[in-house]
Scaffold this motif. Structure first.
Motif, PDB file in Angstrom:
ATOM      1  N   LEU A   9       0.842  -1.187   0.000  1.00 55.87           N
ATOM      2  CA  LEU A   9       0.000   0.000   0.000  1.00 55.87           C
ATOM      3  C   LEU A   9       0.880   1.240   0.000  1.00 55.87           C
ATOM      4  O   LEU A   9       1.907   1.272   0.681  1.00 55.87           O
ATOM      5  CB  LEU A   9      -0.911   0.013   1.227  1.00 55.87           C
ATOM      6  N   PRO A  10       0.469   2.258  -0.745  1.00 53.45           N
ATOM      7  CA  PRO A  10       1.275   3.487  -0.754  1.00 53.45           C
ATOM      8  C   PRO A  10       1.196   4.192   0.599  1.00 53.45           C
ATOM      9  O   PRO A  10       0.180   4.115   1.292  1.00 53.45           O
ATOM     10  CB  PRO A  10       0.613   4.320  -1.851  1.00 53.45           C
ATOM     11  N   ILE A  11       2.295   4.846   0.968  1.00 53.06           N
ATOM     12  CA  ILE A  11       2.321   5.615   2.224  1.00 53.06           C
ATOM     13  C   ILE A  11       2.962   6.980   1.997  1.00 53.06           C
ATOM     14  O   ILE A  11       3.580   7.542   2.887  1.00 53.06           O
ATOM     15  CB  ILE A  11       3.054   4.841   3.342  1.00 53.06           C
ATOM     16  N   ASN A  15      -2.943  10.860   3.886  1.00 50.73           N
ATOM     17  CA  ASN A  15      -4.142  10.061   3.646  1.00 50.73           C
ATOM     18  C   ASN A  15      -3.775   8.607   3.341  1.00 50.73           C
ATOM     19  O   ASN A  15      -4.443   7.686   3.807  1.00 50.73           O
ATOM     20  CB  ASN A  15      -4.972  10.670   2.508  1.00 50.73           C
ATOM     21  N   ASP A  16      -2.702   8.396   2.565  1.00 45.88           N
ATOM     22  CA  ASP A  16      -2.219   7.041   2.287  1.00 45.88           C
ATOM     23  C   ASP A  16      -1.812   6.341   3.587  1.00 45.88           C
ATOM     24  O   ASP A  16      -2.126   5.171   3.802  1.00 45.88           O
ATOM     25  CB  ASP A  16      -1.011   7.058   1.342  1.00 45.88           C
ATOM     26  N   GLN A  17      -1.100   7.056   4.446  1.00 50.45           N
ATOM     27  CA  GLN A  17      -0.660   6.490   5.717  1.00 50.45           C
ATOM     28  C   GLN A  17      -1.858   6.118   6.592  1.00 50.45           C
ATOM     29  O   GLN A  17      -1.866   5.067   7.240  1.00 50.45           O
ATOM     30  CB  GLN A  17       0.250   7.471   6.457  1.00 50.45           C
ATOM     31  N   LYS A  18      -2.883   6.963   6.575  1.00 49.94           N
ATOM     32  CA  LYS A  18      -4.105   6.690   7.335  1.00 49.94           C
ATOM     33  C   LYS A  18      -4.777   5.418   6.808  1.00 49.94           C
ATOM     34  O   LYS A  18      -5.197   4.568   7.594  1.00 49.94           O
ATOM     35  CB  LYS A  18      -5.056   7.886   7.225  1.00 49.94           C
ATOM     36  N   ASN A  19      -4.866   5.287   5.479  1.00 45.18           N
ATOM     37  CA  ASN A  19      -5.468   4.096   4.883  1.00 45.18           C
ATOM     38  C   ASN A  19      -4.666   2.837   5.195  1.00 45.18           C
ATOM     39  O   ASN A  19      -5.230   1.783   5.477  1.00 45.18           O
ATOM     40  CB  ASN A  19      -5.614   4.261   3.364  1.00 45.18           C
ATOM     41  N   TYR A  20      -3.330   2.955   5.171  1.00 40.16           N
ATOM     42  CA  TYR A  20      -2.457   1.828   5.504  1.00 40.16           C
ATOM     43  C   TYR A  20      -2.702   1.370   6.942  1.00 40.16           C
ATOM     44  O   TYR A  20      -2.897   0.186   7.210  1.00 40.16           O
ATOM     45  CB  TYR A  20      -0.989   2.224   5.316  1.00 40.16           C
ATOM     46  N   SER A  38       4.134  -6.663   5.713  1.00 41.44           N
ATOM     47  CA  SER A  38       3.094  -6.711   4.680  1.00 41.44           C
ATOM     48  C   SER A  38       2.647  -8.115   4.322  1.00 41.44           C
ATOM     49  O   SER A  38       2.014  -8.328   3.289  1.00 41.44           O
ATOM     50  CB  SER A  38       3.536  -5.960   3.410  1.00 41.44           C
ATOM     51  N   ILE A  39       2.950  -9.108   5.162  1.00 45.50           N
ATOM     52  CA  ILE A  39       2.419 -10.460   4.993  1.00 45.50           C
ATOM     53  C   ILE A  39       1.837 -10.887   6.335  1.00 45.50           C
ATOM     54  O   ILE A  39       2.554 -11.014   7.328  1.00 45.50           O
ATOM     55  CB  ILE A  39       3.490 -11.464   4.530  1.00 45.50           C
ATOM     56  N   TYR A  40       0.532 -11.082   6.331  1.00 51.85           N
ATOM     57  CA  TYR A  40      -0.181 -11.445   7.551  1.00 51.85           C
ATOM     58  C   TYR A  40      -0.884 -12.773   7.343  1.00 51.85           C
ATOM     59  O   TYR A  40      -1.261 -13.111   6.222  1.00 51.85           O
ATOM     60  CB  TYR A  40      -1.204 -10.362   7.914  1.00 51.85           C
ATOM     61  N   ALA A  41      -1.073 -13.537   8.415  1.00 53.45           N
ATOM     62  CA  ALA A  41      -1.730 -14.830   8.336  1.00 53.45           C
ATOM     63  C   ALA A  41      -2.744 -14.963   9.464  1.00 53.45           C
ATOM     64  O   ALA A  41      -2.616 -14.347  10.519  1.00 53.45           O
ATOM     65  CB  ALA A  41      -0.711 -15.956   8.429  1.00 53.45           C
ATOM     66  N   LYS A  42      -3.746 -15.782   9.190  1.00 54.50           N
ATOM     67  CA  LYS A  42      -4.777 -16.060  10.193  1.00 54.50           C
ATOM     68  C   LYS A  42      -5.087 -17.545  10.145  1.00 54.50           C
ATOM     69  O   LYS A  42      -5.239 -18.126   9.074  1.00 54.50           O
ATOM     70  CB  LYS A  42      -6.048 -15.264   9.879  1.00 54.50           C
ATOM     71  N   LEU A  43      -5.183 -18.164  11.310  1.00 54.31           N
ATOM     72  CA  LEU A  43      -5.601 -19.553  11.419  1.00 54.31           C
ATOM     73  C   LEU A  43      -7.125 -19.584  11.348  1.00 54.31           C
ATOM     74  O   LEU A  43      -7.800 -18.912  12.129  1.00 54.31           O
ATOM     75  CB  LEU A  43      -5.110 -20.140  12.738  1.00 54.31           C
ATOM     76  N   CYS A  44      -7.669 -20.321  10.387  1.00 55.49           N
ATOM     77  CA  CYS A  44      -9.120 -20.410  10.192  1.00 55.49           C
ATOM     78  C   CYS A  44      -9.585 -21.835  10.465  1.00 55.49           C
ATOM     79  O   CYS A  44      -8.935 -22.796  10.055  1.00 55.49           O
ATOM     80  CB  CYS A  44      -9.501 -19.997   8.776  1.00 55.49           C
ATOM     81  N   PRO A  62      -8.637  -0.458   0.957  1.00 56.21           N
ATOM     82  CA  PRO A  62      -8.219   0.931   0.753  1.00 56.21           C
ATOM     83  C   PRO A  62      -8.368   1.281  -0.728  1.00 56.21           C
ATOM     84  O   PRO A  62      -8.439   0.398  -1.589  1.00 56.21           O
ATOM     85  CB  PRO A  62      -6.756   0.941   1.189  1.00 56.21           C
ATOM     86  N   PRO A  63      -8.397   2.586  -1.054  1.00 57.49           N
ATOM     87  CA  PRO A  63      -8.631   2.986  -2.448  1.00 57.49           C
ATOM     88  C   PRO A  63      -7.480   2.681  -3.399  1.00 57.49           C
ATOM     89  O   PRO A  63      -7.705   2.550  -4.606  1.00 57.49           O
ATOM     90  CB  PRO A  63      -8.865   4.494  -2.355  1.00 57.49           C
ATOM     91  N   LYS A  64      -6.260   2.553  -2.876  1.00 57.32           N
ATOM     92  CA  LYS A  64      -5.094   2.305  -3.736  1.00 57.32           C
ATOM     93  C   LYS A  64      -4.246   1.192  -3.150  1.00 57.32           C
ATOM     94  O   LYS A  64      -4.303   0.915  -1.965  1.00 57.32           O
ATOM     95  CB  LYS A  64      -4.221   3.569  -3.857  1.00 57.32           C
ATOM     96  N   GLY A  65      -3.440   0.565  -4.013  1.00 61.21           N
ATOM     97  CA  GLY A  65      -2.507  -0.441  -3.541  1.00 61.21           C
ATOM     98  C   GLY A  65      -2.704  -1.772  -4.227  1.00 61.21           C
ATOM     99  O   GLY A  65      -3.410  -1.897  -5.229  1.00 61.21           O
ATOM    100  N   ASN A  66      -2.054  -2.789  -3.670  1.00 56.74           N
ATOM    101  CA  ASN A  66      -2.092  -4.140  -4.207  1.00 56.74           C
ATOM    102  C   ASN A  66      -2.281  -5.085  -3.025  1.00 56.74           C
ATOM    103  O   ASN A  66      -1.450  -5.126  -2.122  1.00 56.74           O
ATOM    104  CB  ASN A  66      -0.779  -4.423  -4.940  1.00 56.74           C
ATOM    105  N   ILE A  67      -3.385  -5.854  -3.032  1.00 59.32           N
ATOM    106  CA  ILE A  67      -3.707  -6.750  -1.928  1.00 59.32           C
ATOM    107  C   ILE A  67      -4.071  -8.109  -2.506  1.00 59.32           C
ATOM    108  O   ILE A  67      -4.858  -8.188  -3.446  1.00 59.32           O
ATOM    109  CB  ILE A  67      -4.871  -6.207  -1.080  1.00 59.32           C
ATOM    110  N   ARG A  68      -3.500  -9.158  -1.922  1.00 56.45           N
ATOM    111  CA  ARG A  68      -3.776 -10.530  -2.356  1.00 56.45           C
ATOM    112  C   ARG A  68      -4.068 -11.393  -1.142  1.00 56.45           C
ATOM    113  O   ARG A  68      -3.461 -11.216  -0.088  1.00 56.45           O
ATOM    114  CB  ARG A  68      -2.575 -11.119  -3.095  1.00 56.45           C
ATOM    115  N   CYS A  69      -4.991 -12.336  -1.321  1.00 61.96           N
ATOM    116  CA  CYS A  69      -5.307 -13.310  -0.277  1.00 61.96           C
ATOM    117  C   CYS A  69      -5.018 -14.706  -0.814  1.00 61.96           C
ATOM    118  O   CYS A  69      -5.274 -14.990  -1.985  1.00 61.96           O
ATOM    119  CB  CYS A  69      -6.774 -13.226   0.129  1.00 61.96           C
TER     120      CYS A  69
END
Length: 102
Positions: A9-11, A15-20, A38-44, A62-69
């Motif tokens: 995510l841009p910072i 406003n970018d920092q707030k979104n991050y 920038s890599i998070y995990a959750k046990l499901c 957030p309005p900008k950036g790159n996010i993958r699951c």
């Protein structure tokens, strides 16, 4: 199973920092822990929880950036090799079979 969220995510602006920060807090509040920056995990517990969590994330993008699951099974997760460093405290307490370390 584990759900991974990887993001860039841009910072550059306030406003970018707030979104991050807002997105990162969302992940933490949903039970994610940081594996690396920038890599998070959750046990499901099951696939339904993965879908529910994905929907929550999609509704708070957030309005900008790159996010993958990415969803991986516990068996796939256990095959992860740590090349340098060590697993986090959260990984220690949520992993039945330890991650292979070189």
């Amino acid at each position: 199973m584990r759900l991974f969220v990887m993001f860039d995510l841009p910072i550059t602006t306030k406003n970018d920092q707030k979104n991050y920060n807002k997105f990162r807090r969302l992940l933490l509040n949903q039970g994610f822990y940081m594996i690396q920056f920038s890599i998070y995990a959750k046990l499901c517990a099951n696939h339904d929880e993965v879908i529910k969590t994905n929907n929550i994330i999609e509704n708070h993008l957030p309005p900008k950036g790159n996010i993958r699951c990415l969803m991986v099974t516990e068996k796939q997760y256990e095959m992860m090799k740590i090349m340098i460093g060590s697993q986090s405290y959260q990984e220690d307490i949520t992993t039945i079979n330890p991650i292979i370390e070189l």
